[in-house]
Design an enzyme around this catalytic site. Structure first.
Site, mmCIF file in Angstrom:
data_model
loop_
_atom_site.group_PDB
_atom_site.id
_atom_site.type_symbol
_atom_site.label_atom_id
_atom_site.label_comp_id
_atom_site.label_asym_id
_atom_site.label_seq_id
_atom_site.Cartn_x
_atom_site.Cartn_y
_atom_site.Cartn_z
ATOM 1 N N GLY A 192 0.829 -1.209 0.000
ATOM 2 C CA GLY A 192 0.000 0.000 0.000
ATOM 3 C C GLY A 192 0.856 1.249 0.000
ATOM 4 N N CYS A 193 2.085 1.112 0.494
ATOM 5 C CA CYS A 193 2.968 2.276 0.641
ATOM 6 C C CYS A 193 3.785 2.517 -0.611
ATOM 7 C CB CYS A 193 3.917 2.084 1.794
ATOM 8 S SG CYS A 193 3.219 1.193 3.155
ATOM 9 N N VAL A 194 3.182 2.853 -1.746
ATOM 10 C CA VAL A 194 4.003 3.152 -2.919
ATOM 11 C C VAL A 194 3.698 4.536 -3.463
ATOM 12 C CG1 VAL A 194 4.603 0.874 -3.750
ATOM 13 C CG2 VAL A 194 2.385 1.822 -4.289
#
Lengths: 416, 103
Positions: free
Chosen positions: B101-103
């Site tokens: 999710g952290c992109v």
């Protein structure tokens, strides 16, 4: 006749429609694009509106004007996709459209209503977003006469469109208040659920020190639970509080509701997609482009562009009965405005995080990577023209779709 | 086992996540948790097992919203169990990659 239906006329949908219109034989293929809105927004331009640098007319065009005349365009919301019956149902006229191939490019939507306290009376008074034209304009009217205080920029959750935009907003705000002569009356804080300024470690370090240089405080690992608009406080799930005078929120993002209604998405309405071929994992005649995918790469126009570049030749193979090649590598690149007429640039993919170097020509650039420069700022401004006149038209840009390591300094060494 | 011993036994990437999720053992989880200042209770283990099962099924780690929605754990409780970025923390302890999710 065979039919390709494209859902969504944003960056990905427009580019792919125009490319396919040129590549597919018009006597065999009918290309239909469906979008509920007649207006196309240049979304990267929203960032400049709160600071009076762009006006609405710079970021808005009629959607039809951007599409090849060979593309049939229908303006209607889509009620549901029925992949088992190869058809979609339009809200307008309640009619069914059958397809041979479906391209989903429905993008993402913002859900400020999912964070308690955001959308009360304070919405567009002391709480703003800049991811919509209306939000950016309302924020611009407030910033022009704001007398100072604590400006807090908060990212509710990842993923978001253009993950560098909140940083750019912070940099531009710092520059803007300096120009207005009220910098010393303003405190700027970026509260983010990430562990640092950005998602990738090297870029996070470089951008983190730039933020520190400009006196912008970063509060990492901050997951907002609710906003108290009366006390003007952001509260996190682990009971931290951040007071604010002006809150700029990047609300929760999710895929389009039609994905949920059709039962083809994950918990955030993103469509499970093969990360190298862009085919929907569960359907053999559906492809997903742009922000609508669940891929582990940035939700950004550059990604949509590189996807379309590799998708089109692959699709032409596929309709001839050949297998899909795993050609998409997660390539993304973004200019990062840092204020004072400068910008940085990052270029990365699934495997390789942003590195210093020169882009696109090794050693020559002209754009330096992961470093501030004036030429990057001009690149960003020039890009708006490129977007309207080259990119959306589906014309070739002299940039390889796949990321290249040439010109990148792997050990972080090299001329600084 | 201490965190130093862990890093000698298995390869960790620059962000401290296991390079190869197959090398994970419950002892490694205990050691990584200790390093984060967390003592693992049965409730912690329930979430760790869910995260590992999710990774094995989907080939990627669940995000915060996926853990709370699919396991029915209140977000608040997840933050008490794994303070400061629970999705990342539990992924690290469970030996799976950082959530995408952290992109």
């Amino acid at each position: 006749m065979k039919r390709v239906i494209i859902l969504g006329g944003g960056t990905a949908g427009t580019m792919v429609a125009n490319r396919l219109a040129r590549e597919l034989a018009p006597d065999v293929w009918r290309i239909t694009l469906v979008d509920e809105s007649k207006v196309h927004y240049y979304q990267p331009g929203f960032l400049f509106i709160p600071f009076g640098l762009y006006k609405a007319r710079d970021v808005v065009r009629p959607r039809r004007d951007l599409l090849d005349p060979r593309v049939e365009v229908i303006f209607s919301p889509v009620e549901v996709i029925e992949p088992d019956r190869n058809r979609v149902r339009l809200q307008q006229g309640q009619r069914w459209l059958p397809y041979d191939f479906l391209i989903i490019a429905t993008g993402v939507r913002l859900f400020p209503q999912e964070t308690p306290g955001l959308m009360g009376e304070a919405w567009q008074r002391s709480i703003f977003d800049f991811y919509t034209l209306e939000g950016a304009q309302a924020l611009g009217r407030t910033l022009a006469r704001w007398e100072g205080g604590h400006l807090v920029i908060n990212i509710v959750d990842m993923p978001i469109k253009c993950p560098v935009a909140p940083l750019e907003f912070a940099f531009l705000a710092e520059w803007f208040f300096t120009q207005r002569g009220i910098r010393e009356k303003v405190k700027i804080t970026l509260a983010t659920p990430l562990s640092g300024a950005f998602t990738k470690p090297r870029a996070s370090e470089v951008l983190g020190s730039l933020l520190a240089e400009r006196g912008i405080e970063v509060v990492p690992d901050f997951y907002v639970e609710a906003v108290d608009p009366d006390r003007r406080v952001l509260r996190s799930f682990d009971e931290q509080e951040i007071p604010f005078d002006l809150l700029v929120t990047v609300p929760l993002h999710k895929g389009d509701a039609v994905i949920a209604r059709s039962g083809i998405g994950d918990g955030l309405n993103y469509v499970p997609t093969d990360k190298h071929t862009l085919k929907a994992k569960h359907f053999d005649n559906i492809f997903v482009l742009g922000d609508a995918t669940d891929l582990p790469t940035s939700k950004a126009g550059s990604v949509a562009h590189f996807q379309v570049e590799v998708f089109v030749p692959n699709f032409l193979r596929y309709i001839e009965g050949l297998e899909l090649l795993p050609t998409f590598d997660g390539h993304a690149n973004c200019y990062i405005e840092t204020g004072y007429g400068k910008a940085a640039l990052i270029d990365f993919n699934y495997e390789v995080e942003p590195l210093p170097g020169m882009y696109p020509l090794p050693g020559l650039g002209p754009f330096p990577l992961l470093r501030e420069s004036r030429v990057n700022h001009w690149g960003k401004l020039l890009f708006r023209w490129v977007y309207w006149h080259v990119l959306l038209k589906g014309k070739e840009l002299p940039l390889p779709a796949q990321m290249s390591l040439a010109g990148k300094w792997l050990n972080g060494a090299g001329g600084r | 086992m201490t965190a130093q011993v862990v890093s000698k036994q298995v390869a960790l990437n620059e962000e401290g996540f296991l390079v190869n999720p197959a090398e994970w053992t419950p002892e490694i989880a205990e050691a990584l948790a200790r390093e984060e200042g967390i003592t693992l209770t049965p409730r912690h283990w329930e979430i760790i097992r869910f995260v590992r099962a999710y990774y094995q099924e989907h080939g990627k780690s669940p995000t915060l919203r996926q853990i709370t929605a699919e396991l029915g754990v209140p977000t608040k409780e997840l933050f008490q169990l794994f303070p400061k970025g629970p999705a990342k923390k539990v992924a690290r302890i469970a030996g799976v990659p950082k959530p995408e999710g952290c992109v």
